[in-house]
Write an enzyme that holds these catalytic residues in place. Sequence first.
Site, PDB file in Angstrom:
ATOM      1  N   GLY A  10       0.822  -1.220   0.000  1.00  0.00           N
ATOM      2  CA  GLY A  10       0.000   0.000   0.000  1.00  0.00           C
ATOM      3  C   GLY A  10       0.847   1.257   0.000  1.00  0.00           C
ATOM      4  O   GLY A  10       0.500   2.250   0.635  1.00  0.00           O
ATOM      5  N   ALA A  11       1.958   1.196  -0.735  1.00  0.00           N
ATOM      6  CA  ALA A  11       2.875   2.354  -0.743  1.00  0.00           C
ATOM      7  C   ALA A  11       2.640   3.243  -1.966  1.00  0.00           C
ATOM      8  O   ALA A  11       3.440   4.128  -2.245  1.00  0.00           O
ATOM      9  CB  ALA A  11       4.319   1.878  -0.707  1.00  0.00           C
ATOM     10  N   GLY A  14      -1.282   7.636   0.121  1.00  0.00           N
ATOM     11  CA  GLY A  14      -1.615   7.843   1.529  1.00  0.00           C
ATOM     12  C   GLY A  14      -0.489   7.560   2.518  1.00  0.00           C
ATOM     13  O   GLY A  14       0.664   7.948   2.310  1.00  0.00           O
ATOM     14  N   GLY A  16       1.046   4.801   3.424  1.00  0.00           N
ATOM     15  CA  GLY A  16       2.138   3.940   2.960  1.00  0.00           C
ATOM     16  C   GLY A  16       3.147   4.704   2.122  1.00  0.00           C
ATOM     17  O   GLY A  16       4.368   4.525   2.281  1.00  0.00           O
ATOM     18  N   SER A 140      -6.452   0.190  13.248  1.00  0.00           N
ATOM     19  CA  SER A 140      -7.246   1.421  13.365  1.00  0.00           C
ATOM     20  C   SER A 140      -8.070   1.404  14.651  1.00  0.00           C
ATOM     21  O   SER A 140      -8.498   0.339  15.115  1.00  0.00           O
ATOM     22  CB  SER A 140      -8.191   1.544  12.171  1.00  0.00           C
ATOM     23  OG  SER A 140      -9.083   2.617  12.373  1.00  0.00           O
ATOM     24  N   TYR A 165     -15.366  -3.191   7.705  1.00  0.00           N
ATOM     25  CA  TYR A 165     -14.019  -2.604   7.812  1.00  0.00           C
ATOM     26  C   TYR A 165     -13.523  -2.680   9.268  1.00  0.00           C
ATOM     27  O   TYR A 165     -12.382  -3.061   9.523  1.00  0.00           O
ATOM     28  CB  TYR A 165     -14.052  -1.160   7.316  1.00  0.00           C
ATOM     29  CG  TYR A 165     -12.758  -0.413   7.542  1.00  0.00           C
ATOM     30  CD1 TYR A 165     -11.637  -0.683   6.750  1.00  0.00           C
ATOM     31  CD2 TYR A 165     -12.644   0.545   8.542  1.00  0.00           C
ATOM     32  CE1 TYR A 165     -10.438  -0.019   6.970  1.00  0.00           C
ATOM     33  CE2 TYR A 165     -11.450   1.211   8.762  1.00  0.00           C
ATOM     34  CZ  TYR A 165     -10.352   0.932   7.983  1.00  0.00           C
ATOM     35  OH  TYR A 165      -9.166   1.584   8.193  1.00  0.00           O
TER      36      TYR A 165
HETATM   37  N1  LIG Z   1      -6.954   7.165   6.352  1.00  0.00           N
HETATM   38  C1  LIG Z   1      -7.312   6.955   7.612  1.00  0.00           C
HETATM   39  O1  LIG Z   1      -7.906   7.809   8.290  1.00  0.00           O
HETATM   40  C2  LIG Z   1      -6.971   5.643   8.270  1.00  0.00           C
HETATM   41  C3  LIG Z   1      -7.263   5.504   9.646  1.00  0.00           C
HETATM   42  C4  LIG Z   1      -6.944   4.290  10.274  1.00  0.00           C
HETATM   43  C5  LIG Z   1      -6.328   3.280   9.547  1.00  0.00           C
HETATM   44  N2  LIG Z   1      -6.072   3.449   8.217  1.00  0.00           N
HETATM   45  C6  LIG Z   1      -5.428   2.346   7.501  1.00  0.00           C
HETATM   46  O2  LIG Z   1      -4.272   2.843   6.844  1.00  0.00           O
HETATM   47  C7  LIG Z   1      -3.911   1.962   5.778  1.00  0.00           C
HETATM   48  C8  LIG Z   1      -3.545   2.768   4.556  1.00  0.00           C
HETATM   49  O3  LIG Z   1      -4.706   3.430   4.079  1.00  0.00           O
HETATM   50  P1  LIG Z   1      -4.697   4.940   3.575  1.00  0.00           P
HETATM   51  O4  LIG Z   1      -5.550   5.715   4.498  1.00  0.00           O
HETATM   52  O5  LIG Z   1      -3.332   5.412   3.293  1.00  0.00           O
HETATM   53  O6  LIG Z   1      -5.568   4.774   2.225  1.00  0.00           O
HETATM   54  P2  LIG Z   1      -5.196   4.922   0.684  1.00  0.00           P
HETATM   55  O7  LIG Z   1      -4.633   6.272   0.404  1.00  0.00           O
HETATM   56  O8  LIG Z   1      -6.433   4.511  -0.052  1.00  0.00           O
HETATM   57  O9  LIG Z   1      -4.050   3.842   0.469  1.00  0.00           O
HETATM   58  C9  LIG Z   1      -4.355   2.472   0.474  1.00  0.00           C
HETATM   59  C10 LIG Z   1      -3.240   1.710  -0.168  1.00  0.00           C
HETATM   60  O10 LIG Z   1      -3.588   0.318  -0.187  1.00  0.00           O
HETATM   61  C11 LIG Z   1      -3.468  -0.161  -1.520  1.00  0.00           C
HETATM   62  N3  LIG Z   1      -4.407  -1.246  -1.821  1.00  0.00           N
HETATM   63  C12 LIG Z   1      -5.735  -1.270  -1.624  1.00  0.00           C
HETATM   64  N4  LIG Z   1      -6.261  -2.413  -2.092  1.00  0.00           N
HETATM   65  C13 LIG Z   1      -5.231  -3.145  -2.581  1.00  0.00           C
HETATM   66  C14 LIG Z   1      -5.120  -4.412  -3.210  1.00  0.00           C
HETATM   67  N5  LIG Z   1      -6.194  -5.197  -3.451  1.00  0.00           N
HETATM   68  N6  LIG Z   1      -3.893  -4.844  -3.606  1.00  0.00           N
HETATM   69  C15 LIG Z   1      -2.806  -4.066  -3.398  1.00  0.00           C
HETATM   70  N7  LIG Z   1      -2.847  -2.853  -2.812  1.00  0.00           N
HETATM   71  C16 LIG Z   1      -4.044  -2.394  -2.417  1.00  0.00           C
HETATM   72  C17 LIG Z   1      -3.775   1.059  -2.385  1.00  0.00           C
HETATM   73  O11 LIG Z   1      -3.306   0.822  -3.698  1.00  0.00           O
HETATM   74  P3  LIG Z   1      -3.954   1.582  -4.981  1.00  0.00           P
HETATM   75  O12 LIG Z   1      -3.108   2.802  -5.183  1.00  0.00           O
HETATM   76  O13 LIG Z   1      -3.794   0.593  -6.079  1.00  0.00           O
HETATM   77  O14 LIG Z   1      -5.380   1.877  -4.653  1.00  0.00           O
HETATM   78  C18 LIG Z   1      -3.015   2.127  -1.623  1.00  0.00           C
HETATM   79  O15 LIG Z   1      -1.639   2.096  -1.909  1.00  0.00           O
HETATM   80  C19 LIG Z   1      -5.101   1.025   5.609  1.00  0.00           C
HETATM   81  O16 LIG Z   1      -4.784  -0.222   6.182  1.00  0.00           O
HETATM   82  C20 LIG Z   1      -6.218   1.699   6.389  1.00  0.00           C
HETATM   83  O17 LIG Z   1      -7.141   0.759   6.886  1.00  0.00           O
HETATM   84  C21 LIG Z   1      -6.379   4.605   7.572  1.00  0.00           C
END
Ligand SMILES: NC(=O)c1ccc[n+]([C@@H]2O[C@H](COP(=O)([O-])OP(=O)(O)OC[C@H]3O[C@@H](n4cnc5c(N)ncnc54)[C@H](OP(=O)(O)O)[C@@H]3O)[C@@H](O)[C@H]2O)c1
Length: 288
Positions: A10-11, A14, A16, A140, A165
């Site tokens: 997930g790099a 966001g 990552g 989370s 989720y």
């Molecule tokens: N944002 C928040 O407020 C928050 C709060 C608590 C926890 N989190 C956690 O933080 C983590 C990162 O999320 P984020 O907020 O940074 O969201 P994000 O910007 O949507 O990033 C998510 C990342 O995961 C990748 N991903 C999703 N589905 C995938 C798949 N099937 N195969 C490979 N890669 C996949 C995405 O790739 P693509 O570029 O291809 O979509 C993207 O690089 C998650 O585990 C989320 O649950 C987020």
Amino acid sequence: MNDKQILITGATNGIGLAAAEALAALGANLAIVGRSKTRTRIASARIRAAAGTGATVATFIADLSSQDSVCRLAAEVLTRYPKLDVLINNAGAMYGTRQLSKDGIEMTWSVNHLAPFLLSKLLLHRLKESAPARIITTASQAHQGAHIPFDDLNAERSYRGFGRYCETKLANILFTTELARRLDGTGVTANCFHPGLVATGFNRNNGLLMNLGMTILRPVARSAKKGAETLVWLATSPAVANVSGVYFFDHEQIPPSPEAQDRETARRLWDISERQCAVSGRSAAARS
Ligand SMILES: NC(=O)c1ccc[n+]([C@@H]2O[C@H](COP(=O)([O-])OP(=O)(O)OC[C@H]3O[C@@H](n4cnc5c(N)ncnc54)[C@H](OP(=O)(O)O)[C@@H]3O)[C@@H](O)[C@H]2O)c1
């Protein structure tokens, strides 16, 4: 960090991406996993631009919703890296409507829980050989109040996007504590953390209304760089070198929900997850 090899999922966006940039700036060698070749190439260029002296950036393509793809990814990583110091299970998503993966498993569960479970298991031997090593999973606070629906694990009877989720984020914490228990004495630690409410691409895949909701939340959300700070610290700090099985928020250990601390639930989830990955695990073992 020049001698450290880090694998992060997930790099491409966001938290990552921000973490990968910060780790590369510290001189670490990054292996980033993305599912889209284009987004992965763009992310790797950004990480390279931020990288400090001696840092390297490699890319791997894998769709983490597919267990075959996770197994292929693990095989490629094992072939390429004789040493792996840090595994970061960060990729995550929320599916507003129930969808099934190629393996017939509900998608949010598949990407958020089973992918980290299977990838960690397949790389465990290499991490142990590389000890001291670390496994970090992005969980989370959304796990608060959630329960693992052992009687409806594939969400066939009922499905609520956010509720599902939350269950997967609870699974991240239970997975971490059970993994840490199993890794005791190996020199490999397992920890997880809550990044806060972070302005990222999260939940932008669920239609106009959800998109609007995320836009409204943006002013109160933190930046991806801020959200990645605890992750970077967990991956690098000597202060947590010997800490394992812990849930963090903003560099502090915090207690997760009572269900997240239940050892029996963690063991039960581990066994069921093994069964959910059994076919892929066997074929991966046969390939290696
Ligand atoms: N944002 C928040 O407020 C928050 C709060 C608590 C926890 N989190 C956690 O933080 C983590 C990162 O999320 P984020 O907020 O940074 O969201 P994000 O910007 O949507 O990033 C998510 C990342 O995961 C990748 N991903 C999703 N589905 C995938 C798949 N099937 N195969 C490979 N890669 C996949 C995405 O790739 P693509 O570029 O291809 O979509 C993207 O690089 C998650 O585990 C989320 O649950 C987020």
